[in-house]
Design a protein around this motif. Structure first.
Motif, mmCIF file in Angstrom:
data_model
loop_
_atom_site.group_PDB
_atom_site.id
_atom_site.type_symbol
_atom_site.label_atom_id
_atom_site.label_comp_id
_atom_site.label_asym_id
_atom_site.label_seq_id
_atom_site.Cartn_x
_atom_site.Cartn_y
_atom_site.Cartn_z
ATOM 1 N N LYS A 78 0.853 -1.186 0.000
ATOM 2 C CA LYS A 78 0.000 0.000 0.000
ATOM 3 C C LYS A 78 0.883 1.227 0.000
ATOM 4 C CE LYS A 78 -4.033 2.021 -0.002
ATOM 5 N NZ LYS A 78 -3.534 3.004 -0.989
ATOM 6 N N GLY A 79 0.627 2.154 -0.930
ATOM 7 C CA GLY A 79 1.402 3.385 -0.949
ATOM 8 C C GLY A 79 1.161 4.147 -2.235
ATOM 9 N N GLY A 80 1.597 5.391 -2.242
ATOM 10 C CA GLY A 80 1.244 6.315 -3.316
ATOM 11 C C GLY A 80 2.050 6.142 -4.597
ATOM 12 N N GLN A 99 6.896 4.096 4.117
ATOM 13 C CA GLN A 99 5.505 3.626 4.044
ATOM 14 C C GLN A 99 5.295 2.350 4.840
ATOM 15 O OE1 GLN A 99 3.659 5.683 1.596
ATOM 16 N NE2 GLN A 99 1.942 5.050 2.869
ATOM 17 N N LYS A 102 5.023 3.509 8.452
ATOM 18 C CA LYS A 102 3.849 4.389 8.562
ATOM 19 C C LYS A 102 2.561 3.560 8.547
ATOM 20 C CE LYS A 102 3.702 7.671 5.556
ATOM 21 N NZ LYS A 102 3.446 8.604 4.416
ATOM 22 N N LYS A 114 5.654 1.984 -2.789
ATOM 23 C CA LYS A 114 5.588 3.322 -3.402
ATOM 24 C C LYS A 114 5.956 3.146 -4.871
ATOM 25 C CE LYS A 114 4.673 7.486 -1.662
ATOM 26 N NZ LYS A 114 4.011 7.746 -0.363
ATOM 27 N N ALA A 152 -2.131 4.719 -4.623
ATOM 28 C CA ALA A 152 -2.946 5.903 -4.362
ATOM 29 C C ALA A 152 -2.172 7.103 -4.894
ATOM 30 C CB ALA A 152 -3.191 6.047 -2.858
ATOM 31 N N GLY A 153 -2.583 8.313 -4.471
ATOM 32 C CA GLY A 153 -1.918 9.529 -4.932
ATOM 33 C C GLY A 153 -0.714 9.909 -4.095
ATOM 34 N N ASP A 154 0.025 10.863 -4.605
ATOM 35 C CA ASP A 154 1.157 11.483 -3.917
ATOM 36 C C ASP A 154 1.453 12.751 -4.722
ATOM 37 O OD1 ASP A 154 3.266 10.795 -1.617
ATOM 38 O OD2 ASP A 154 4.399 11.648 -3.296
ATOM 39 N N ARG A 193 -11.212 11.301 2.146
ATOM 40 C CA ARG A 193 -9.884 10.914 1.670
ATOM 41 C C ARG A 193 -9.102 12.116 1.147
ATOM 42 N NH1 ARG A 193 -5.559 10.851 1.154
ATOM 43 N NH2 ARG A 193 -4.039 9.280 0.443
ATOM 44 N N ASN A 344 6.731 13.648 3.439
ATOM 45 C CA ASN A 344 7.540 12.479 3.797
ATOM 46 C C ASN A 344 8.999 12.891 3.904
ATOM 47 O OD1 ASN A 344 5.691 10.160 3.950
ATOM 48 N ND2 ASN A 344 5.200 10.696 1.851
ATOM 49 N N VAL A 383 -2.942 7.584 4.296
ATOM 50 C CA VAL A 383 -2.995 6.133 4.060
ATOM 51 C C VAL A 383 -3.979 5.468 5.011
ATOM 52 C CG1 VAL A 383 -1.088 5.455 5.602
ATOM 53 C CG2 VAL A 383 -1.569 4.132 3.511
ATOM 54 N N SER A 386 -7.128 5.783 3.334
ATOM 55 C CA SER A 386 -7.072 4.851 2.204
ATOM 56 C C SER A 386 -7.441 3.446 2.662
ATOM 57 C CB SER A 386 -5.668 4.828 1.600
ATOM 58 O OG SER A 386 -5.493 5.884 0.685
HETATM 59 N N1 LIG Z 1 1.077 9.228 -0.553
HETATM 60 C C1 LIG Z 1 0.685 8.668 0.495
HETATM 61 C C2 LIG Z 1 -0.696 8.063 0.588
HETATM 62 C C3 LIG Z 1 -0.593 6.602 0.331
HETATM 63 C C4 LIG Z 1 -1.941 5.888 0.278
HETATM 64 O O1 LIG Z 1 -2.974 6.517 0.560
HETATM 65 O O2 LIG Z 1 -1.903 4.702 -0.054
HETATM 66 C C5 LIG Z 1 1.634 8.541 1.650
HETATM 67 O O3 LIG Z 1 1.239 7.990 2.700
HETATM 68 O O4 LIG Z 1 2.785 9.037 1.515
#
Ligand SMILES: N=C(CCC(=O)O)C(=O)O
Ligand SMILES: NC(=O)C1=CN([C@@H]2O[C@H](COP(=O)(O)OP(=O)(O)OC[C@H]3O[C@@H](n4cnc5c(N)ncnc54)[C@H](OP(=O)(O)O)[C@@H]3O)[C@@H](O)[C@H]2O)C=CC1
Length: 460
Positions: A78-80, A99, A102, A114, A152-154, A193, A344, A383, A386
Motif C-alpha cells: 500500500k502506498g502512493g 511507508q 507508517k 511506493k 494511491a496519490g502522492d 480521503r 515524507n 494512508v 485509504s
Molecule cells: N502518498 C501517500 C498516501 C498513500 C496511500 O494513501 O496509499 C503517503 O502515505 O505518503
C-alpha cells in the motif's frame, strides 16, 4: 549498510530508522529484533518499466516507471504514486521504506509500497495526462490488485490521475475492484480521503499540543507556518484555521507567500482552483480577487521558514528535505514549539538533530520545548483513510463523513499515544523530564509491528 548504487534519500531514511533503534534499549531488551533490520530494509520486489505515449504535439515521449513493493508482512502492498521529474529509485525506495512503518502505525492490515514515474505533468492537457496514465497502468496492472498492491496519490497524482489510472486498470483487467484509493465518491471513493492527510496532520499535532500543555492549550491562537500549497498543505491549513490558528504561509517550488495576519479559507480555495490550471502561487495571488487587498506578499525562490516572525507550529507539507539545519535553528530562535511533517521526510537529519537536541535539553516537560513529529506518524492520515476506503470497498458500502472523520481522529490520536508509550518504554535518556521522542517512538512502534509479523511468518 552500504547501498549500491548511491541512493542518498534511501540511505537517509534507513539511517533514521537504524539510529532510532540503536539509540534505545530495544535491542538490549529484545535481541531477536537485531536480525530483522537487514532483512526489512531490502524491498521484497522492485518493478521498473518503460512508459511511452504521444504528447500534445504528436511527439512520442518515453519515461521510466517504478513500483517498489517493499513489504507485505502486515497486509497488501500500500502506498502512493508520484509523478515528478525527481522520481528515481532512491526516492521511491525511501518513500516505500517510510511507508512500511507508517502503514504499521495505522493499526490497519497494510503492507508498504511506493511507485511513480519520472515525468513532469505541469502544463500538460487532461488528454495527455490520460494517455500517460493509460500507458503507465498498461504495465503496472500486471503487478497490482485489491489483495496484492493498492496504489494511491502522492505528489502530482491527484483525483484526476487516480480516475484515469482506475479506468485503465478496469479496461485492461475487466475487473472492478478496490485496486486504487483516492477514487471519486461516485465510484467507490471514501469521504474525507482528499482531506485526510492534512486533517490527520492537524489531529496529530493537536495531540502534541495538548500533551505538552497538560491539556491547557490547543491550536486556538497559534501562529502556524506551512510549506507547500498542494493537497496536504491546503487541508492542513483549512483545518488549522477552523481550529482558530493563524496560518502565516504557503509555498510552491517557485516561492512562498507570507501573510502576517493570516491566510483565509477563501484564499486557500482560490489557490486550489488556480493550481488545478497549473498556475503558480505568484500567478494566483496576482490574478485572484481575494488577494487584491495586498495583505499577502510573495517571495520568489523562498521557503517560508525564515520569512515569518514569531511562530508556534511548523508544518512542512511540500517534499523531502525541505527544512535545513539552519532553518530549524531559525525556527527554534523564533519560538517554534511543535514541528510535525505533512511531507515524507520533510526535515533533513540536521534539522531533526536540532529539534531533538532542544527537546532533550529541556529541564522539564512544562518548560518551553521543541517537539518534532516525523511524517511517518504525523502524515499517516492519508494512508489510514485509504485503508478505510479499502474496507468500504470490500463491504460495498460508503460511510458517512462524520464516521470517517471520527475514525481518522481516533487513528491519529492512538498513533500519538503509541509513539509516546513506546518512546518511554525503550528510552535510554537520562533526562526523565524531557518530552518523549516521537521520532524514536514512531520508528520503534512501526518496526516492532512489522518485525513481529515477519518473524511469525518466517521472513526472518
Ligand atoms: N502518498 C501517500 C498516501 C498513500 C496511500 O494513501 O496509499 C503517503 O502515505 O505518503
Ligand atoms: N497525497 C497524500 O495522500 C500524501 C502525501 N504525502 C506527502 O506530502 C507531500 C505533499 O504531497 P501532496 O500535497 O499530495 O502533493 P501535491 O502535488 O498536491 O503538492 C505538492 C506541493 O509541494 C510542492 N513541491 C513538490 N516538489 C517540490 C520540490 N522539489 N521543491 C519545492 N516544492 C515542491 C509543490 O509545488 P509545485 O506545484 O510548484 O511543484 C506543491 O506545492 C509529499 O511529501 C507527499 O509525499 C504524505 C502522506 C499522504
Amino acid at each position: 549498510m552500504s547501498a549500491e548504487p548511491y541512493e542518498p534519500e534511501f540511505q537517509q531514511a534507513y539511517n533514521e530508522v537504524y539510529n532510532c533503534l540503536n539509540d534505545s534499549t530495544l535491542f538490549e531488551k529484545k535481541p531477536v529484533y537485531k536480525k530483522v533490520l537487514p532483512i526489512v530494509s531490502v524491498p521484497e520486489r522492485i518493478i521498473q518499466f518503460r512508459v511511452t505515449w504521444e504528447n500534445d504535439k504528436g511527439e512520442q515521449e518515453v519515461a521510466t516507471g517504478f513500483r517498489v513493493q517493499f513489504n507485505s508482512a502486515k497486509g497488501p502492498y500500500k502506498g502512493g504514486l508520484r509523478f515528478h521529474p525527481t522520481v528515481n529509485l532512491s526516492v521511491l525506495k525511501f518513500l516505500g521504506f517510510e511507508q512500511v512503518f507508517k502503514n504499521a502505525l495505522t493499526g490497519l492490515s497494510l503492507g508498504g509500497a511506493k511507485g511513480g514515474l519520472c515525468f513532469d505533468p505541469k502544463g500538460r492537457s487532461d488528454s495527455e495526462i490520460r494517455r500517460v496514465c493509460y500507458a503507465f497502468m498498461k504495465e503496472l496492472s500486471r503487478h497490482i490488485g485489491q489483495d496484492i498492491d493498492v496504489p494511491a496519490g502522492d505528489i502530482q497524482v491527484g483525483g484526476r490521475e487516480i480516475g484515469f489510472l482506475f479506468g485503465a486498470y478496469r479496461h485492461y483487467k475487466n475487473s472492478w475492484e478496490g485496486v486504487l484509493t483516492g477514487k471519486d465518491l461516485n465510484w467507490g471513493g471514501s469521504l474525507i480521503r482528499p482531506e485526510a492527510t492534512g486533517f490527520g496532520l492537524i489531529y496529530y499535532t493537536e495531540a502534541m499540543i495538548k500533551y505538552a500543555s497538560d491539556n491547557k492549550e490547543s491550536f486556538a491562537g497559534k501562529r502556524v507556518v506551512i510549506s507547500g500549497s498542494g493537497n496536504v498543505a491546503q487541508y492542513a491549513a483549512l483545518k488549522a484555521i477552523e481550529l482558530g490558528a493563524t496560518v502565516l504561509s504557503l509555498s510552491d517550488s517557485k516561492g512562498a507567500i507570507i501573510a502576517e495576519n493570516g491566510i483565509t479559507a477563501e484564499q486557500i480555495y482560490a489557490i486550489q482552483e488556480g493550481r488545478s490550471a497549473w498556475k503558480t502561487l505568484e500567478q494566483i495571488i496576482g490574478e485572484a480577487s481575494v488577494f487584491s487587498e495586498g495583505s499577502v506578499k510573495y517571495i520568489a525562490g523562498a521557503r517560508p521558514w525564515v520569512h515569518v516572525g514569531k511562530v508556534d507550529v511548523a508544518l512542512p507539507c511540500a517534499t523531502q528535505n525541505e527544512v535545513s539545519g539552519a532553518e530549524a535553528e531559525h525556527l527554534v530562535a523564533n519560538g517554534v514549539k511543535f514541528v510535525a511533517e505533512g511531507s515524507n521526510m520533510g526535515s533533513t537529519q540536521e534539522a531533526i538533530d536540532v529539534f531533538e537536541a532542544v527537546r532533550v535539553q529541556t529541564a522539564s516537560a512544562s518548560a518551553p520545548a521543541v517537539w518534532y513529529a516525523p511524517g511517518k506518524a504525523s502524515n499517516m492520515g492519508g494512508v489510514a483513510v485509504s485503508g478505510l476506503e479499502m474496507a468500504q470497498n470490500s463491504a460495498r458500502v460508503q460511510w458517512t463523513r462524520e464516521t470517517v472523520d471520527a475514525e481518522l481522529k481516533k487513528i491519529m490520536t492512538t498513533c500519538f499515544d503509541d509513539c509516546v508509550a513506546t518512546s518511554k518504554e525503550y528510552s535510554n535518556e537520562s533526562n526523565g523530564e524531557a518530552l518523549p521522542s516521537l521520532v524514536k517512538g514512531a520508528n520503534l512502534t512501526g518496526f516492532i509491528r512489522v518485525a513481529d509479523a515477519m518473524l511469525n511468518q518466517g521472513d526472518v
